[in-house]
Design a protein around this motif. Structure first.
Motif, short mmCIF file in Angstrom:
data_model
loop_
_atom_site.label_atom_id
_atom_site.label_comp_id
_atom_site.label_asym_id
_atom_site.label_seq_id
_atom_site.Cartn_x
_atom_site.Cartn_y
_atom_site.Cartn_z
N ARG A 1 0.85 -1.19 0.00
CA ARG A 1 0.00 0.00 0.00
C ARG A 1 0.88 1.23 0.00
O ARG A 1 2.02 1.22 0.44
CB ARG A 1 -0.91 0.04 1.23
CG ARG A 1 -1.94 -1.06 1.30
CD ARG A 1 -3.00 -0.89 0.21
NE ARG A 1 -4.02 -1.90 0.28
CZ ARG A 1 -4.00 -3.05 -0.37
NH1 ARG A 1 -2.98 -3.36 -1.14
NH2 ARG A 1 -4.98 -3.91 -0.27
N GLU A 2 0.27 2.33 -0.46
CA GLU A 2 0.94 3.62 -0.47
C GLU A 2 -0.06 4.67 -0.01
O GLU A 2 -1.26 4.52 -0.23
CB GLU A 2 1.42 3.93 -1.90
CG GLU A 2 2.18 5.22 -2.02
CD GLU A 2 2.72 5.46 -3.43
OE1 GLU A 2 3.47 6.43 -3.58
OE2 GLU A 2 2.40 4.70 -4.36
N LEU A 3 0.43 5.70 0.61
CA LEU A 3 -0.41 6.82 1.04
C LEU A 3 -0.05 8.02 0.19
O LEU A 3 1.13 8.28 -0.06
CB LEU A 3 -0.15 7.13 2.52
CG LEU A 3 -0.71 8.46 3.03
CD1 LEU A 3 -2.23 8.38 3.15
CD2 LEU A 3 -0.10 8.82 4.36
N GLU B 1 -6.68 12.55 1.10
CA GLU B 1 -5.80 11.47 1.55
C GLU B 1 -6.32 10.17 0.96
O GLU B 1 -7.49 9.84 1.12
CB GLU B 1 -5.85 11.40 3.08
CG GLU B 1 -5.07 10.27 3.68
CD GLU B 1 -5.26 10.20 5.20
OE1 GLU B 1 -5.49 9.08 5.70
OE2 GLU B 1 -5.20 11.25 5.85
N THR C 1 -5.25 5.98 0.32
CA THR C 1 -4.36 4.85 0.57
C THR C 1 -4.76 3.72 -0.35
O THR C 1 -5.96 3.45 -0.52
CB THR C 1 -4.48 4.37 2.03
OG1 THR C 1 -4.21 5.46 2.89
CG2 THR C 1 -3.52 3.25 2.32
N SER D 1 -0.28 1.51 -5.64
CA SER D 1 0.28 2.65 -6.37
C SER D 1 -0.49 2.93 -7.66
O SER D 1 -0.70 4.09 -8.02
CB SER D 1 1.76 2.40 -6.69
OG SER D 1 2.50 2.31 -5.50
N ILE E 1 -3.55 5.01 -6.92
CA ILE E 1 -3.18 6.40 -6.66
C ILE E 1 -2.85 7.11 -7.97
O ILE E 1 -3.28 8.26 -8.19
CB ILE E 1 -2.04 6.47 -5.64
CG1 ILE E 1 -2.56 6.00 -4.27
CG2 ILE E 1 -1.46 7.89 -5.55
CD1 ILE E 1 -1.52 5.80 -3.22
N ARG F 1 3.65 11.66 -1.90
CA ARG F 1 3.43 10.22 -1.77
C ARG F 1 4.47 9.63 -0.83
O ARG F 1 5.61 10.07 -0.80
CB ARG F 1 3.54 9.56 -3.14
CG ARG F 1 2.46 10.03 -4.09
CD ARG F 1 2.64 9.51 -5.48
NE ARG F 1 2.22 8.12 -5.61
CZ ARG F 1 1.82 7.57 -6.74
NH1 ARG F 1 1.77 8.29 -7.84
NH2 ARG F 1 1.48 6.31 -6.77
N THR F 2 4.07 8.60 -0.10
CA THR F 2 4.96 8.00 0.89
C THR F 2 5.92 6.99 0.30
O THR F 2 6.94 6.68 0.92
CB THR F 2 4.15 7.25 1.97
OG1 THR F 2 3.39 6.21 1.34
CG2 THR F 2 3.26 8.19 2.74
#
Length: 171
Positions: free
Chosen positions: A94-96, A133, A135, A138, A141, A158-159
């Protein structure tokens, strides 16, 4: 030069290290010194009482290059373990992302509707902007960002990915 049958592949590596100054620099130095690219990098302490951190690295290369990266990482001190999550079985990644959109009127309303459709949370709101926001994977997103481009996209943070293997076993 690539062998004819070797294709470049994306791999997610998980690296357990001592949480001490200079470790991340050594890991990044290994990549830069050998011309390997880091597509995503996340680091966080995972076992506070043991002072152990987990580094998640997304990189690409042929199978032989990935093997080299794993072997070279494994020789660095103070690395405890290197696991190629891509090859070790199913994983969750996962990515935030924080996505800022500015606009008024119809564009603003459309941006809010897109965020609802994609289950993004409103993290901040002013009379002229939103920060959403989101999550997820990728690719999700990436798609969300493309939809917001014509609606006043201003900025994206992006985290990088966090990943972990599925199942009952740990690293």
């Amino acid at each position: 030069m690539l062998a004819k049958n070797e294709k470049t592949e994306r791999h997610v590596l998980s690296v357990l290290v001592d949480n001490e100054p200079g470790v991340l620099g050594r890991v990044v130095g290994l990549f830069s010194g050998r011309g390997y690219n880091i597509e995503s990098l996340t680091v966080s302490e995972t076992e506070h009482n043991k002072h152990v951190s987990r580094i998640t690295i997304v990189t690409s290369g042929t199978p032989s290059i990935i093997d080299q990266i794993e072997a070279q990482l494994g020789r660095l001190v103070p690395i405890h373990k290197v696991v190629d999550l891509t090859n070790s079985g199913p994983m969750v990644e996962r990515e935030l992302a924080l996505v800022k959109v500015a606009g008024k009127g119809e564009a603003r309303a459309k941006a809010l509707q897109v965020s609802k459709d994609w289950s993004a949370r409103v993290a901040d709101e002013t009379s002229e902007s939103y920060v959403f926001e989101l999550t997820g994977e990728s690719s999700k997103i990436d798609q969300f960002i493309v939809l917001l481009l014509p609606l006043g996209l201003i900025e994206v943070s992006r985290t990088g990915i966090a990943a972990i293997s599925r199942g009952a076993e740990g690293m």
